[in-house]
Design a protein around this motif. Structure first.
Motif, PDB file in Angstrom:
ATOM      1  N   ALA A  48       8.687   3.200  -3.948  1.00 60.42           N
ATOM      2  CA  ALA A  48      10.140   3.159  -3.803  1.00 60.42           C
ATOM      3  C   ALA A  48      10.573   3.329  -2.357  1.00 60.42           C
ATOM      4  O   ALA A  48       9.987   4.094  -1.591  1.00 60.42           O
ATOM      5  N   LEU A  49      11.613   2.596  -2.020  1.00 62.47           N
ATOM      6  CA  LEU A  49      12.315   2.734  -0.760  1.00 62.47           C
ATOM      7  C   LEU A  49      13.477   3.694  -0.985  1.00 62.47           C
ATOM      8  O   LEU A  49      14.306   3.475  -1.872  1.00 62.47           O
TER       9      LEU A  49
ATOM     10  N   LYS B   6       9.849  -0.863  -6.482  1.00 61.49           N
ATOM     11  CA  LYS B   6       9.220  -2.160  -6.644  1.00 61.49           C
ATOM     12  C   LYS B   6       8.721  -2.309  -8.093  1.00 61.49           C
ATOM     13  O   LYS B   6       8.070  -1.422  -8.623  1.00 61.49           O
ATOM     14  N   ARG B   7       9.033  -3.407  -8.677  1.00 64.12           N
ATOM     15  CA  ARG B   7       8.717  -3.614 -10.090  1.00 64.12           C
ATOM     16  C   ARG B   7       7.220  -3.628 -10.341  1.00 64.12           C
ATOM     17  O   ARG B   7       6.428  -4.123  -9.538  1.00 64.12           O
ATOM     18  N   THR B   8       6.843  -3.094 -11.488  1.00 61.90           N
ATOM     19  CA  THR B   8       5.502  -3.269 -12.024  1.00 61.90           C
ATOM     20  C   THR B   8       5.651  -3.915 -13.385  1.00 61.90           C
ATOM     21  O   THR B   8       6.756  -4.109 -13.890  1.00 61.90           O
TER      22      THR B   8
ATOM     23  N   LEU C 253       5.504  -1.916   0.125  1.00 57.68           N
ATOM     24  CA  LEU C 253       5.423  -1.031  -1.025  1.00 57.68           C
ATOM     25  C   LEU C 253       4.410  -1.513  -2.053  1.00 57.68           C
ATOM     26  O   LEU C 253       4.297  -2.713  -2.331  1.00 57.68           O
ATOM     27  N   ALA C 254       3.693  -0.569  -2.628  1.00 61.42           N
ATOM     28  CA  ALA C 254       2.854  -0.859  -3.785  1.00 61.42           C
ATOM     29  C   ALA C 254       3.748  -1.008  -5.011  1.00 61.42           C
ATOM     30  O   ALA C 254       4.865  -0.465  -5.046  1.00 61.42           O
TER      31      ALA C 254
ATOM     32  N   SER D 281       0.795  -1.234   0.000  1.00 67.65           N
ATOM     33  CA  SER D 281       0.000   0.000   0.000  1.00 67.65           C
ATOM     34  C   SER D 281       0.825   1.281   0.000  1.00 67.65           C
ATOM     35  O   SER D 281       0.281   2.361  -0.228  1.00 67.65           O
ATOM     36  N   LEU D 282       2.116   1.194   0.259  1.00 67.02           N
ATOM     37  CA  LEU D 282       2.922   2.402   0.396  1.00 67.02           C
ATOM     38  C   LEU D 282       3.488   2.867  -0.942  1.00 67.02           C
ATOM     39  O   LEU D 282       3.926   2.070  -1.764  1.00 67.02           O
ATOM     40  N   SER D 283       3.502   4.178  -1.121  1.00 67.88           N
ATOM     41  CA  SER D 283       4.174   4.772  -2.273  1.00 67.88           C
ATOM     42  C   SER D 283       5.652   4.988  -1.991  1.00 67.88           C
ATOM     43  O   SER D 283       6.477   4.966  -2.911  1.00 67.88           O
ATOM     44  N   GLY D 284       6.000   5.228  -0.725  1.00 69.37           N
ATOM     45  CA  GLY D 284       7.391   5.522  -0.408  1.00 69.37           C
ATOM     46  C   GLY D 284       7.760   5.162   1.016  1.00 69.37           C
ATOM     47  O   GLY D 284       6.923   5.190   1.927  1.00 69.37           O
ATOM     48  N   LEU D 285       9.025   4.814   1.196  1.00 70.08           N
ATOM     49  CA  LEU D 285       9.619   4.534   2.496  1.00 70.08           C
ATOM     50  C   LEU D 285      10.829   5.434   2.664  1.00 70.08           C
ATOM     51  O   LEU D 285      11.700   5.474   1.783  1.00 70.08           O
TER      52      LEU D 285
END
Length: 213
Positions: free
Chosen positions: A137-138, A208-210, A132-133, A103-107
């Motif tokens: 990105a982290l 994170k890959r899409t 991360l969704a 669910s996260l867009s960023g860390l």
């Protein structure tokens, strides 16, 4: 909106510390330009500036301080009864707030991975990356090997594409510096971008890959 286990907001920061333009964050916000309400997790002792910057961007922010115990050596997360002390990675990641996976867009991880022992990183990074969704990105800072001190420095968002920092910066880092290859191995399902700076720190985005990446 701010959520998390530890919601104390420190008013320190801002103009008192140094500021650093961030090419990694410039790329990242361009990457997220179409997301109206990105969800973020700040893994440090969150500062008012970070909250304000993300609030103005319309973000929801979770916070939990994993940095402070790591800067102090995280004594409560070590098992010392065995011949060789063991870092309790599972207990450490239990400090994370309840966040739906994916669910996260960023860390915002700052220097967390420079502060933890090598053997703890696969479990910690893996747990964070699960939050991360796709396309999220982290963001972290990694020191170069020649940068021996600075483990006590605090970091925050001064602006969407500007970092702030403060602290004596005299405390030695407790572990050898991670290489770019080691960081890539920690996130096999991600695309790692490394941005070099003149400060002895690398800015790293692990996205994170899409299906389109």
């Amino acid at each position: 909106m701010v959520s998390g286990q530890q919601t104390h907001v420190n008013s320190a920061g801002g103009s008192a510390g140094g500021t650093h333009p961030s090419p990694a964050l410039e790329w990242f916000w361009s990457h997220l330009r179409d997301i109206r309400q990105p969800h973020f997790l700040d893994c440090g002792p969150v500062l008012q500036s970070t909250v304000q910057v993300l609030w103005q961007r319309g973000a929801k922010l979770y916070i939990t301080d994993l940095i402070s115990p790591s800067q102090d050596g995280a004594p409560s997360f070590w098992e010392g009864s065995k011949k060789k002390p063991v870092f309790l990675s599972d207990l450490f990641v239990q400090q994370l707030p309840e966040i739906p996976p994916g669910s996260l867009s960023g860390l915002l991880c700052w220097h967390l991975f420079d502060l933890l022992p090598r053997e703890a990183l696969p479990a910690v990074v893996g747990r964070l990356f699960d939050l991360l969704a796709p396309g999220g990105a982290l963001f972290c800072l990694l020191r170069e090997p020649y940068l021996a001190v600075g483990a006590d420095t605090s970091w925050w968002l001064e602006g969407l594409t500007t970092l702030g920092s403060s602290g004596d910066g005299r405390k030695p880092f407790p572990h050898p510096a991670l290489t770019n290859r080691e960081m890539e191995r920690l996130v096999p399902s991600g695309v790692v971008k490394t941005f070099l700076t003149r400060s002895g720190r690398r800015e790293v985005l692990a996205t994170k890959r899409t299906s389109s990446l």
